[in-house]
Design a protein around this motif. Sequence first.
Motif, short mmCIF file in Angstrom:
data_model
loop_
_atom_site.label_atom_id
_atom_site.label_comp_id
_atom_site.label_asym_id
_atom_site.label_seq_id
_atom_site.Cartn_x
_atom_site.Cartn_y
_atom_site.Cartn_z
N HIS A 18 -1.02 -9.48 11.10
CA HIS A 18 -1.07 -9.21 9.66
C HIS A 18 -0.79 -7.73 9.43
CE1 HIS A 18 -3.13 -13.05 9.13
NE2 HIS A 18 -3.97 -12.67 10.07
N ALA A 19 -0.17 -7.43 8.28
CA ALA A 19 -0.01 -6.04 7.83
C ALA A 19 -0.72 -5.94 6.49
CB ALA A 19 1.46 -5.68 7.68
N LEU A 20 -1.70 -5.06 6.43
CA LEU A 20 -2.44 -4.82 5.20
C LEU A 20 -1.80 -3.60 4.52
CD1 LEU A 20 -4.48 -6.00 7.46
CD2 LEU A 20 -6.15 -5.59 5.69
N LEU A 21 -1.14 -3.85 3.41
CA LEU A 21 -0.41 -2.80 2.71
C LEU A 21 -1.33 -2.16 1.69
CD1 LEU A 21 2.89 -4.78 2.20
CD2 LEU A 21 2.16 -3.42 4.17
N TRP A 22 -1.36 -0.82 1.67
CA TRP A 22 -2.32 -0.12 0.83
C TRP A 22 -1.79 1.23 0.40
CZ3 TRP A 22 -4.60 4.53 2.31
CH2 TRP A 22 -4.39 4.92 3.65
N ARG A 23 -2.47 1.80 -0.59
CA ARG A 23 -2.24 3.19 -1.01
C ARG A 23 -3.52 3.68 -1.69
NH1 ARG A 23 1.29 0.71 -4.29
NH2 ARG A 23 0.55 0.27 -6.38
N ASN A 24 -3.71 4.98 -1.61
CA ASN A 24 -4.81 5.63 -2.31
C ASN A 24 -4.23 6.15 -3.62
OD1 ASN A 24 -6.66 7.45 -3.37
ND2 ASN A 24 -7.33 8.17 -1.37
N PRO A 25 -4.59 5.54 -4.76
CA PRO A 25 -3.97 5.94 -6.02
C PRO A 25 -4.24 7.39 -6.43
CG PRO A 25 -5.77 4.39 -6.40
CD PRO A 25 -5.56 4.49 -4.92
N ARG A 26 -5.24 8.01 -5.85
CA ARG A 26 -5.52 9.42 -6.17
C ARG A 26 -4.52 10.38 -5.53
NH1 ARG A 26 -11.70 9.69 -4.73
NH2 ARG A 26 -12.21 7.68 -5.60
N ILE A 27 -3.95 9.97 -4.40
CA ILE A 27 -3.04 10.88 -3.69
C ILE A 27 -1.64 10.32 -3.46
CG2 ILE A 27 -4.93 12.13 -2.58
CD1 ILE A 27 -4.33 10.56 0.00
N HIS A 28 -1.43 9.02 -3.64
CA HIS A 28 -0.12 8.42 -3.41
C HIS A 28 0.52 7.98 -4.72
CE1 HIS A 28 -2.10 7.34 0.61
NE2 HIS A 28 -1.24 8.31 0.86
N THR A 29 1.81 8.14 -4.82
CA THR A 29 2.55 7.66 -5.99
C THR A 29 2.57 6.13 -5.97
OG1 THR A 29 4.63 7.75 -4.79
CG2 THR A 29 4.02 9.72 -6.06
N PRO A 30 2.80 5.48 -7.11
CA PRO A 30 2.77 4.01 -7.17
C PRO A 30 3.74 3.32 -6.21
CG PRO A 30 2.72 4.91 -9.38
CD PRO A 30 2.97 6.07 -8.44
#
Length: 70
Positions: free
Chosen positions: A18-30
Amino acid sequence: MSESDSCSAKGCTQPAVHALLWRNPRIHTPERRKAWLACPEHRESLGTFLGSRGFLIEVVEHHAGADHTV
């Protein structure tokens, strides 16, 4: 299996499925997307960790050598 295709859980060396795709909205662009890889045993715990922080975007199937990051 290369080390890059193993589960991202600490100390786990099992193959990732599995690949869990994520981002931290405080530091990463959409459009930014990072990935943690997970074996079947750790898919839920890694997903819960990311989900509880509002970071999890989606979970997809991982194929050896695939790069899920953007």
